[in-house]
Design an enzyme around this catalytic site. Structure first.
Site, PDB file in Angstrom:
ATOM      1  N   ASP A   1       0.837  -1.202   0.000  1.00  0.00           N
ATOM      2  CA  ASP A   1       0.000   0.000   0.000  1.00  0.00           C
ATOM      3  C   ASP A   1       0.877   1.259   0.000  1.00  0.00           C
ATOM      4  O   ASP A   1       0.373   2.380  -0.055  1.00  0.00           O
ATOM      5  CB  ASP A   1      -1.020  -0.007   1.160  1.00  0.00           C
ATOM      6  N   SER A   2       2.210   1.047  -0.008  1.00  0.00           N
ATOM      7  CA  SER A   2       3.127   2.160  -0.269  1.00  0.00           C
ATOM      8  C   SER A   2       2.842   2.750  -1.650  1.00  0.00           C
ATOM      9  O   SER A   2       3.333   3.848  -1.961  1.00  0.00           O
ATOM     10  CB  SER A   2       4.586   1.689  -0.179  1.00  0.00           C
TER      11      SER A   2
ATOM     12  N   LYS B   1      -0.769  -9.417   3.097  1.00  0.00           N
ATOM     13  CA  LYS B   1      -0.024  -8.938   4.262  1.00  0.00           C
ATOM     14  C   LYS B   1      -0.927  -8.011   5.054  1.00  0.00           C
ATOM     15  O   LYS B   1      -1.692  -7.237   4.466  1.00  0.00           O
ATOM     16  CB  LYS B   1       1.248  -8.199   3.824  1.00  0.00           C
TER      17      LYS B   1
ATOM     18  N   ASP C   1      -0.875  -6.226  -0.034  1.00  0.00           N
ATOM     19  CA  ASP C   1      -1.263  -5.604   1.238  1.00  0.00           C
ATOM     20  C   ASP C   1      -2.775  -5.525   1.367  1.00  0.00           C
ATOM     21  O   ASP C   1      -3.481  -5.157   0.411  1.00  0.00           O
ATOM     22  CB  ASP C   1      -0.724  -4.165   1.305  1.00  0.00           C
TER      23      ASP C   1
ATOM     24  N   GLU D   1       9.680  -3.927  10.454  1.00  0.00           N
ATOM     25  CA  GLU D   1      10.085  -2.633   9.903  1.00  0.00           C
ATOM     26  C   GLU D   1      10.670  -1.736  10.984  1.00  0.00           C
ATOM     27  O   GLU D   1      10.069  -1.538  12.053  1.00  0.00           O
ATOM     28  CB  GLU D   1       8.863  -1.956   9.240  1.00  0.00           C
TER      29      GLU D   1
ATOM     30  N   GLU E   1      -0.933  -5.460   8.792  1.00  0.00           N
ATOM     31  CA  GLU E   1      -0.119  -4.837   9.833  1.00  0.00           C
ATOM     32  C   GLU E   1      -0.721  -5.097  11.207  1.00  0.00           C
ATOM     33  O   GLU E   1      -1.940  -4.956  11.385  1.00  0.00           O
ATOM     34  CB  GLU E   1      -0.052  -3.316   9.594  1.00  0.00           C
TER      35      GLU E   1
END
Ligand code: KIV
Length: 273
Positions: free
Chosen positions: A52-53, A121, A91, A190, A123
């Protein structure tokens, strides 16, 4: 750890686990479109993360929070169209997995069925282990993401290194174990101290992929546009630039504009009789 030439066969979650066992480091980068994904895949990158970057490096947003499921479906379908070997992980964007496990399953299912994702993925740790379990049991492999979690930036208020104090470090260690127990096939760590990342990698059997987490983990990931020097708005310490593509592009665009203005483009060879 050994260096090795990547095998040509398709990368799978099980293959990544075997790589960790054999001490082979896993090379991961992000991808958002077919052109770049094809080049990355042909270069032997093991895992392509449709991150999602995309929100920051492609869409020009300040954070990843506004990225939507529809946008991830679009990016992911472009990437999977071009990839033959790498494992494609997509993501789950903000608010697709926080509300309930059912909602997360519906969203992850769409990424699989409509965009060809092979894993997702998400978070976070303890609060989302139920979601990780539900997705995994439904046949959707999940990669965890601990340490700096950009979707929670408004909660933390800063992009500082995570896990520097004892409590936060212990929480990361505990969360990694919980994610493994819930069925996660790998975890991204991260921006945490290298020593803590090494401890996490040693304490679980699933691969630990670092970004700003030192060298003593099972693999590395960077945002492709950062390592290419294509995205230059900021330059975190953990990004090594392997090229200066933005500068190259700038020079090419200036040369083109100058040729057009001087009547030097196109030449006779570039025109039709
Ligand atoms: O969105 C992303 O690109 C990521 C990587 C930085 C791990 O989550």
């Amino acid at each position: 750890m050994s260096t090795h030439r990547p095998e040509s066969r398709k990368v799978t979650t099980e293959g990544l686990r075997r790589m960790k066992k054999r001490g082979e480091r896993i090379a991961c980068l992000t991808a958002y479109d077919a052109l770049m994904a094809g080049i990355l895949d042909a270069s032997g990158i093991d895992v392509l993360l449709v991150g999602d970057s995309a929100g920051t490096v492609v869409q020009g947003l300040d954070t990843t929070i506004q990225v939507t499921l529809d946008q991830m479906l679009y990016h992911c379908s472009m990437v999977t169209r071009a990839v033959k070997r790498a494992l494609v992980v997509c993501d789950l964007p903000f608010m697709t997995f926080q509300v309930s496990a059912e909602e997360a399953l519906r969203c992850a299912g769409r990424l699989f069925k409509e965009a060809g994702a092979e894993a997702v993925k998400l978070e976070g740790g303890k609060p989302f282990c139920g979601v990780v379990q539900r997705l995994t049991e439904s046949g959707i492999p999940v990669m965890g993401h601990l340490g700096l979690t950009p979707q929670s930036i408004h909660h933390f208020g800063t992009y500082r290194v995570r896990g520097e104090d004892e409590n936060e470090a212990q929480q990361i260690l505990d969360d990694a174990k919980r994610l493994e127990d819930a069925g996660a096939f790998a975890i991204v760590l991260e921006k945490i101290p290298s020593d803590l990342a090494r401890q996490v990698a040693e304490s679980v059997e699933i691969p630990i992929i670092g970004i700003g987490a030192g060298v003593d983990v099972d693999g590395q990931i960077l945002v492709t546009h950062d390592m290419l020097g294509l995205f230059t708005r900021f330059h975190p310490r953990f990004v090594r630039r392997y090229a200066e593509i933005a500068k190259e592009m700038g020079s090419a665009f200036e040369a083109y504009a100058s040729d057009v203005r001087a009547g030097k483009f196109p030449s006779a060879d570039e025109s039709y009789d």
